[in-house]
Design a protein around this motif. Structure first.
Motif, PDB file in Angstrom:
ATOM      1  N   ARG A  61     -18.416  -5.210  46.879  1.00 24.43           N
ATOM      2  CA  ARG A  61     -19.602  -6.078  46.819  1.00 24.43           C
ATOM      3  C   ARG A  61     -19.888  -6.559  45.393  1.00 24.43           C
ATOM      4  NH1 ARG A  61     -21.621  -1.998  50.114  1.00 24.43           N
ATOM      5  NH2 ARG A  61     -22.825  -1.164  48.383  1.00 24.43           N
ATOM      6  N   GLY A  62     -19.300  -5.917  44.399  1.00 29.49           N
ATOM      7  CA  GLY A  62     -19.568  -6.255  43.006  1.00 29.49           C
ATOM      8  C   GLY A  62     -18.878  -7.527  42.568  1.00 29.49           C
ATOM      9  N   THR A  63     -19.122  -7.894  41.321  1.00 29.97           N
ATOM     10  CA  THR A  63     -18.567  -9.135  40.785  1.00 29.97           C
ATOM     11  C   THR A  63     -17.440  -8.909  39.774  1.00 29.97           C
ATOM     12  OG1 THR A  63     -20.271  -9.174  39.061  1.00 29.97           O
ATOM     13  CG2 THR A  63     -20.746 -10.378  41.108  1.00 29.97           C
ATOM     14  N   ASN A  64     -17.095  -7.662  39.497  1.00 26.20           N
ATOM     15  CA  ASN A  64     -16.022  -7.402  38.541  1.00 26.20           C
ATOM     16  C   ASN A  64     -14.677  -7.786  39.139  1.00 26.20           C
ATOM     17  OD1 ASN A  64     -17.902  -6.308  36.784  1.00 26.20           O
ATOM     18  ND2 ASN A  64     -17.569  -4.226  37.490  1.00 26.20           N
ATOM     19  N   PRO A  65     -13.855  -8.530  38.401  1.00 25.29           N
ATOM     20  CA  PRO A  65     -12.517  -8.857  38.909  1.00 25.29           C
ATOM     21  C   PRO A  65     -11.665  -7.593  39.044  1.00 25.29           C
ATOM     22  CG  PRO A  65     -13.130 -10.300  37.085  1.00 25.29           C
ATOM     23  CD  PRO A  65     -14.145  -9.201  37.143  1.00 25.29           C
ATOM     24  N   ARG A  66     -11.207  -7.318  40.257  1.00 25.34           N
ATOM     25  CA  ARG A  66     -10.338  -6.173  40.553  1.00 25.34           C
ATOM     26  C   ARG A  66      -9.124  -6.699  41.307  1.00 25.34           C
ATOM     27  NH1 ARG A  66     -13.369  -1.512  39.736  1.00 25.34           N
ATOM     28  NH2 ARG A  66     -15.602  -1.893  39.726  1.00 25.34           N
ATOM     29  N   PHE A  67      -7.970  -6.177  40.951  1.00 24.93           N
ATOM     30  CA  PHE A  67      -6.721  -6.657  41.537  1.00 24.93           C
ATOM     31  C   PHE A  67      -5.880  -5.486  42.034  1.00 24.93           C
ATOM     32  CE2 PHE A  67      -7.856  -9.299  37.871  1.00 24.93           C
ATOM     33  CZ  PHE A  67      -8.017 -10.540  38.486  1.00 24.93           C
ATOM     34  N   THR A  68      -5.172  -5.719  43.118  1.00 28.09           N
ATOM     35  CA  THR A  68      -4.102  -4.805  43.512  1.00 28.09           C
ATOM     36  C   THR A  68      -2.856  -5.275  42.784  1.00 28.09           C
ATOM     37  OG1 THR A  68      -5.091  -4.421  45.680  1.00 28.09           O
ATOM     38  CG2 THR A  68      -2.748  -3.901  45.450  1.00 28.09           C
ATOM     39  N   VAL A  69      -2.146  -4.338  42.171  1.00 30.11           N
ATOM     40  CA  VAL A  69      -0.894  -4.623  41.466  1.00 30.11           C
ATOM     41  C   VAL A  69       0.250  -4.391  42.450  1.00 30.11           C
ATOM     42  CG1 VAL A  69       0.619  -3.943  39.559  1.00 30.11           C
ATOM     43  CG2 VAL A  69      -1.883  -3.896  39.263  1.00 30.11           C
ATOM     44  N   ALA A  90     -22.634 -11.867  28.653  1.00 30.37           N
ATOM     45  CA  ALA A  90     -23.431 -12.361  27.529  1.00 30.37           C
ATOM     46  C   ALA A  90     -22.565 -12.690  26.314  1.00 30.37           C
ATOM     47  CB  ALA A  90     -24.506 -11.341  27.145  1.00 30.37           C
ATOM     48  N   VAL A  91     -21.462 -11.972  26.143  1.00 30.90           N
ATOM     49  CA  VAL A  91     -20.613 -12.202  24.966  1.00 30.90           C
ATOM     50  C   VAL A  91     -19.191 -12.627  25.344  1.00 30.90           C
ATOM     51  CG1 VAL A  91     -21.946 -10.753  23.395  1.00 30.90           C
ATOM     52  CG2 VAL A  91     -20.140  -9.713  24.780  1.00 30.90           C
ATOM     53  N   ARG A  92     -18.932 -12.864  26.653  1.00 31.01           N
ATOM     54  CA  ARG A  92     -17.637 -13.349  27.156  1.00 31.01           C
ATOM     55  C   ARG A  92     -16.484 -12.418  26.794  1.00 31.01           C
ATOM     56  NH1 ARG A  92     -18.365 -15.474  31.131  1.00 31.01           N
ATOM     57  NH2 ARG A  92     -16.286 -16.309  31.144  1.00 31.01           N
ATOM     58  N   THR A  93     -16.708 -11.102  26.938  1.00 27.30           N
ATOM     59  CA  THR A  93     -15.671 -10.107  26.725  1.00 27.30           C
ATOM     60  C   THR A  93     -15.598  -9.223  27.969  1.00 27.30           C
ATOM     61  OG1 THR A  93     -17.113  -8.426  25.739  1.00 27.30           O
ATOM     62  CG2 THR A  93     -16.146 -10.069  24.237  1.00 27.30           C
ATOM     63  N   ALA A  94     -14.571  -8.382  28.051  1.00 27.46           N
ATOM     64  CA  ALA A  94     -14.458  -7.457  29.176  1.00 27.46           C
ATOM     65  C   ALA A  94     -13.663  -6.236  28.760  1.00 27.46           C
ATOM     66  CB  ALA A  94     -13.784  -8.119  30.371  1.00 27.46           C
ATOM     67  N   GLU A  95     -14.020  -5.113  29.357  1.00 26.72           N
ATOM     68  CA  GLU A  95     -13.203  -3.905  29.233  1.00 26.72           C
ATOM     69  C   GLU A  95     -12.114  -3.981  30.299  1.00 26.72           C
ATOM     70  OE1 GLU A  95     -13.455   0.981  29.292  1.00 26.72           O
ATOM     71  OE2 GLU A  95     -15.246  -0.190  29.797  1.00 26.72           O
ATOM     72  N   TYR A 120      -5.220 -13.962  33.545  1.00 22.00           N
ATOM     73  CA  TYR A 120      -6.387 -14.288  34.359  1.00 22.00           C
ATOM     74  C   TYR A 120      -7.656 -14.309  33.493  1.00 22.00           C
ATOM     75  CZ  TYR A 120     -10.185 -13.837  37.670  1.00 22.00           C
ATOM     76  OH  TYR A 120     -11.361 -14.033  38.344  1.00 22.00           O
ATOM     77  N   ALA A 121      -7.824 -13.282  32.667  1.00 19.01           N
ATOM     78  CA  ALA A 121      -9.025 -13.160  31.835  1.00 19.01           C
ATOM     79  C   ALA A 121      -9.209 -14.375  30.938  1.00 19.01           C
ATOM     80  CB  ALA A 121      -8.958 -11.892  30.985  1.00 19.01           C
ATOM     81  N   PHE A 122      -8.133 -14.849  30.328  1.00 14.27           N
ATOM     82  CA  PHE A 122      -8.234 -15.924  29.356  1.00 14.27           C
ATOM     83  C   PHE A 122      -8.162 -17.325  29.979  1.00 14.27           C
ATOM     84  CE2 PHE A 122      -6.288 -12.599  26.391  1.00 14.27           C
ATOM     85  CZ  PHE A 122      -7.539 -12.141  25.997  1.00 14.27           C
ATOM     86  N   HIS A 123      -7.458 -17.476  31.102  1.00 16.51           N
ATOM     87  CA  HIS A 123      -7.245 -18.811  31.667  1.00 16.51           C
ATOM     88  C   HIS A 123      -8.025 -19.099  32.942  1.00 16.51           C
ATOM     89  CE1 HIS A 123      -3.481 -18.268  29.181  1.00 16.51           C
ATOM     90  NE2 HIS A 123      -4.127 -19.268  28.610  1.00 16.51           N
ATOM     91  N   VAL A 124      -8.610 -18.088  33.561  1.00 19.41           N
ATOM     92  CA  VAL A 124      -9.439 -18.300  34.746  1.00 19.41           C
ATOM     93  C   VAL A 124     -10.880 -17.881  34.451  1.00 19.41           C
ATOM     94  CG1 VAL A 124      -9.821 -17.720  37.175  1.00 19.41           C
ATOM     95  CG2 VAL A 124      -7.481 -18.018  36.323  1.00 19.41           C
ATOM     96  N   ALA A 125     -11.070 -16.651  33.974  1.00 24.18           N
ATOM     97  CA  ALA A 125     -12.419 -16.147  33.691  1.00 24.18           C
ATOM     98  C   ALA A 125     -12.960 -16.660  32.354  1.00 24.18           C
ATOM     99  CB  ALA A 125     -12.423 -14.622  33.696  1.00 24.18           C
ATOM    100  N   ASN A 126     -12.100 -17.278  31.548  1.00 28.03           N
ATOM    101  CA  ASN A 126     -12.494 -17.859  30.259  1.00 28.03           C
ATOM    102  C   ASN A 126     -13.157 -16.847  29.327  1.00 28.03           C
ATOM    103  OD1 ASN A 126     -11.563 -20.522  30.873  1.00 28.03           O
ATOM    104  ND2 ASN A 126     -13.314 -20.686  32.247  1.00 28.03           N
ATOM    105  N   LEU A 127     -12.618 -15.638  29.301  1.00 28.56           N
ATOM    106  CA  LEU A 127     -13.101 -14.631  28.362  1.00 28.56           C
ATOM    107  C   LEU A 127     -12.489 -14.900  26.997  1.00 28.56           C
ATOM    108  CD1 LEU A 127     -12.760 -11.488  30.651  1.00 28.56           C
ATOM    109  CD2 LEU A 127     -14.839 -12.771  30.113  1.00 28.56           C
ATOM    110  N   ARG A 128     -13.157 -14.448  25.947  1.00 25.77           N
ATOM    111  CA  ARG A 128     -12.619 -14.663  24.599  1.00 25.77           C
ATOM    112  C   ARG A 128     -11.940 -13.430  24.049  1.00 25.77           C
ATOM    113  NH1 ARG A 128     -16.022 -12.867  20.569  1.00 25.77           N
ATOM    114  NH2 ARG A 128     -18.039 -12.147  21.281  1.00 25.77           N
ATOM    115  N   MET A 129     -12.285 -12.251  24.627  1.00 25.06           N
ATOM    116  CA  MET A 129     -11.685 -11.005  24.161  1.00 25.06           C
ATOM    117  C   MET A 129     -11.715  -9.979  25.291  1.00 25.06           C
ATOM    118  SD  MET A 129     -12.380  -7.670  22.838  1.00 25.06           S
ATOM    119  CE  MET A 129     -13.976  -7.557  22.086  1.00 25.06           C
TER     120      MET A 129
END
Length: 190
Positions: A61-69, A90-95, A120-129
């Motif tokens: 139900r959450g919004t965190n991107p999770r993937f099966t490898v 807020a700062v466009r980063t992710a753990e 995915y993080a950089f080209h879809v979610a547009n995270l910076r770090m």
């Protein structure tokens, strides 16, 4: 239950990322109970399947991107792990967190899945770090993360446990502008 034709979102020749799957909760749980994975995460207590199933319902139900490898080496894709991004919008980063089954380790799938998750993080979610923590004695993990594009950013001294002994946690980060080489996401657009 293994889907003979799972949905694969992005892939290389050796591995792919697809949706996080509630039907695989028991498989994910079995991987998480492996003592080598528990030591790598610094976790000391196993979790019940019931607790994991409840956690899965919350995660889906959450919004965190999770993937099966998936491992693509055989005749059909085989689930071998999970990768997750825990964003701070807020700062466009992710753990970044990854878990691989014992059978999948040592074959480059960890580096491949990590690189796909960064893609995915950089080209879809547009995270910076994207950043992670890894226990200092986990040399294989550190090497895999470096191969995928992470760099060491520092050490939290005495922050973790490895085989019953206190150890440091290595902080690593990857920046969007440093993410070079082939992109499976960009390849989808020709």
């Amino acid at each position: 239950m293994t889907d003979p034709d799972p949905t694969l979102w992005i892939a290389t020749k050796t591995c792919a990322l697809g949706p996080y799957r509630p039907d695989l909760v028991e498989t994910y749980w079995r991987w998480e109970q492996d003592p080598t994975l528990m030591v790598g995460y610094g976790r000391q207590v196993p979790e019940s399947l019931e607790a994991r199933t409840e956690g899965m319902a919350h995660q889906v139900r959450g919004t965190n991107p999770r993937f099966t490898v998936y491992d693509l080496a055989g005749d059909r894709p085989v689930p071998v792990g999970v990768s997750t991004l825990l964003p701070d919008d807020a700062v466009r980063t992710a753990e970044f967190v990854i878990m691989l089954s014992r059978e999948a380790r040592g074959r480059g799938l960890g580096s491949g899945a990590t690189r796909l998750t960064l893609d995915y993080a950089f080209h879809v979610a547009n995270l910076r770090m994207v950043w992670l923590k890894v226990l200092e004695p986990n040399i294989a993990g550190i090497t895999a993360y470096e191969k995928a594009g992470f760099q060491r950013a520092g050490v939290l001294r005495g922050a973790g446990y490895w085989l019953g002994a206190v150890c440091g946690e290595v902080l690593m980060d990857a920046l969007a502008e440093d993410f070079t080489g082939p992109s499976s996401v960009k390849a989808l657009f020709g």
